[in-house]
Design an enzyme around this catalytic site. Sequence first.
Site, short mmCIF file in Angstrom:
data_model
loop_
_atom_site.label_atom_id
_atom_site.label_comp_id
_atom_site.label_asym_id
_atom_site.label_seq_id
_atom_site.Cartn_x
_atom_site.Cartn_y
_atom_site.Cartn_z
N ALA A 152 0.20 -0.49 -2.79
CA ALA A 152 0.18 0.01 -1.41
C ALA A 152 1.56 -0.02 -0.76
O ALA A 152 1.86 0.81 0.09
CB ALA A 152 -0.83 -0.77 -0.58
N THR A 153 2.40 -0.97 -1.16
CA THR A 153 3.75 -1.01 -0.59
C THR A 153 4.47 0.29 -0.90
O THR A 153 5.05 0.93 -0.01
CB THR A 153 4.55 -2.20 -1.17
OG1 THR A 153 3.87 -3.41 -0.85
CG2 THR A 153 5.97 -2.24 -0.62
N GLN A 175 -6.74 -2.96 2.33
CA GLN A 175 -7.80 -3.97 2.45
C GLN A 175 -9.19 -3.33 2.53
O GLN A 175 -10.19 -4.04 2.49
CB GLN A 175 -7.59 -4.81 3.72
CG GLN A 175 -6.33 -5.66 3.72
CD GLN A 175 -6.44 -6.89 2.83
OE1 GLN A 175 -7.54 -7.27 2.40
NE2 GLN A 175 -5.32 -7.50 2.53
N HIS A 193 -5.39 -4.38 -6.50
CA HIS A 193 -5.53 -5.84 -6.68
C HIS A 193 -6.21 -6.58 -5.54
O HIS A 193 -6.42 -7.78 -5.62
CB HIS A 193 -4.18 -6.49 -7.02
CG HIS A 193 -3.23 -6.64 -5.88
ND1 HIS A 193 -3.07 -7.84 -5.20
CD2 HIS A 193 -2.38 -5.78 -5.28
CE1 HIS A 193 -2.15 -7.68 -4.26
NE2 HIS A 193 -1.72 -6.44 -4.28
N THR A 230 6.52 7.30 -15.99
CA THR A 230 5.40 7.36 -16.91
C THR A 230 4.17 6.70 -16.31
O THR A 230 4.25 5.57 -15.81
CB THR A 230 5.76 6.66 -18.24
OG1 THR A 230 6.91 7.31 -18.77
CG2 THR A 230 4.62 6.72 -19.24
N CYS A 234 5.40 -16.07 5.55
CA CYS A 234 6.59 -16.59 4.89
C CYS A 234 7.30 -15.45 4.20
O CYS A 234 6.75 -14.83 3.31
CB CYS A 234 6.22 -17.63 3.84
SG CYS A 234 5.30 -18.99 4.53
C1 LIG Z 1 -1.66 -6.18 0.26
C2 LIG Z 1 -1.35 -5.16 1.28
C3 LIG Z 1 -0.28 -4.27 1.10
C4 LIG Z 1 0.63 -4.33 -0.09
O1 LIG Z 1 -0.03 -3.87 -1.22
P1 LIG Z 1 0.62 -4.01 -2.68
O2 LIG Z 1 -0.28 -3.21 -3.54
O3 LIG Z 1 0.61 -5.48 -2.99
O4 LIG Z 1 2.00 -3.46 -2.61
C5 LIG Z 1 -0.07 -3.32 2.07
N1 LIG Z 1 -0.84 -3.24 3.16
C6 LIG Z 1 -1.87 -4.08 3.38
C7 LIG Z 1 -2.70 -3.93 4.59
C8 LIG Z 1 -2.15 -5.07 2.44
O5 LIG Z 1 -3.15 -5.90 2.67
#
Ligand SMILES: *Cc1c(COP(=O)(O)O)cnc(C)c1O
Length: 388
Positions: free
Chosen positions: A74-75, A182, A204, A243, A329
Site C-alpha cells: 500500500a505504501t 485496512q 499482509h 517482474t 515510532c
Molecule cells: C499498513 C498500511 C499502509 C502501508 O502498507 P504496506 O503494504 O505495508 O506498504 C498504508 N496505509 C494504511 C492505512 C495501512 O494500514
Amino acid sequence: MLHRPIYLDCHSTTPMDERVLEAMLPYFTEQFGNPSSITHLYGWEAEAAVKKSREILANAIDCSPEEIVFTSGATEANNLAIKGVAEAYFNQGQHIITLETEHRAVLDPCHYLEGLGFEVTLLPVQKDGLINPDELEKAIRPETILVSIMAANNEIGVLQPLKEIGEICHKHQVLFHSDAAQAIGKIPLNVQEMKIDLMSLTAHKVYGPKGIGALYVRRRDPRVRLAAQLHGGGQERGMRSGTLYTPQIVGFAKAVELGIGEMESEGKRQKELRDRLWEQFSQLEGIHLNGHPTQRLSGNLNVSIEKVDGSALLLGLQSVVAVSSGSACSSTETKPSHVLKALGHNDDLAYASLRFGLGRFTTTQEIEQVAQATLATIRSLRQAIVSL
Ligand SMILES: *Cc1c(COP(=O)(O)O)cnc(C)c1O
C-alpha cells in the site's frame, strides 16, 4: 520454548493463513516462470496464475482486471496514486485534499509534493474521527486535482463514508483516491458504488504475504492518467515496471478471496470479542474509547487511559500481549500519535493509549486473559502513583 505474548496487533500486520501459504508454494519452485515470458510453458503457467489472481481481485472490488496494477504494497500504491496523479494533472491544477488522520504513506507523499510547489489541504476530523463531508465540499477549488481519503483508519479503525465522499468528488470532477489497506477483506468495497477512481490495497493486513499490494486505477468515466514512478520493462501497462512476483500475487488474491468469503462471520465474531474487551475496560474510571463507537472495523479497539504513564503501561503489558501504543515510532524518534492528537487529545493522553487489533486467530480465552492483565496493570500503576 520462549513464551510468546498474545498477538493483538493485527493493524500492523497479520500472520499468514495456512491456506494462503499452500496456494503460493508451487509458484516458488516448479512453476517459477516469469509471467512476461511469452515463448514457453514456464511463462504461460505464471501468466495464467497472475491472470486468475487479477480476476479475483477485480471481482472483489467490482472493477475490470486491467484496472489492477500490482505494487509492493500500500505504501507504493499510495505513492504511485498521489505522485502519479500530481505529475499527470500538473497543468490542470496543483491542489490536493487529504485528511489529518491519514497514514504516513499518504501524508508524506503529499508533503513531498508541497516541496515541489503543490498546495495540500489537510482536513480535520470530528471528535469521533470521521470526516465532515460538508467541509470536504467547501475545500474543493477549481484547481483541486485529487482527494485522498482512507477507507479504514489504521489506529482508531473508523470507517470513512466513502460513498458520500465519492459523490462529492464526482460532482466536482475531482479524482478520488482511497487508501484501503485496512479495509480490503474486512468491509465491502465497491469502486463503482463508491465512485472511487484510485484505491490502494495490501495483502499482509488480511492474512496474506508481505511485500505485495495493488493500486486500482479507473480506466473509464473518467479514464485516470497516471505518471509511472518506476520505469523499466513496461509491465502493468507501463504504470509499474518490474517482474511480477507470482507467488505473492497468488497469495494476495487467495487472502482477499478468503477475507471476503469469511467477512460476515468473522466480522460478527471479532466484534463480539472486541465489545467484550471494552465492556471489561469500561469498569475503570477515566478510560476513553477513541473513534466512533460503531462505525469502525470489528477488530479494532483503541483506548486512552487517564492517570497512567504510557510507557510504564506498555512495559507492564509486554510479556502478556503484543499491542501498539499511542505513539508513532519512526526510526529516530517517538512522537504522540498524530491521529489521537487530531481527536483533540493532549500529548500525555495520546501516549497513554493502547490499540488492540483483533484478528482471525484471536480466541475468547485470549481476550479474557488480556482484559484481566490490562485491568490489573492499570490498577497497579495508578496505585503506585497514589502511594508516592
Ligand atoms: C499498513 C498500511 C499502509 C502501508 O502498507 P504496506 O503494504 O505495508 O506498504 C498504508 N496505509 C494504511 C492505512 C495501512 O494500514
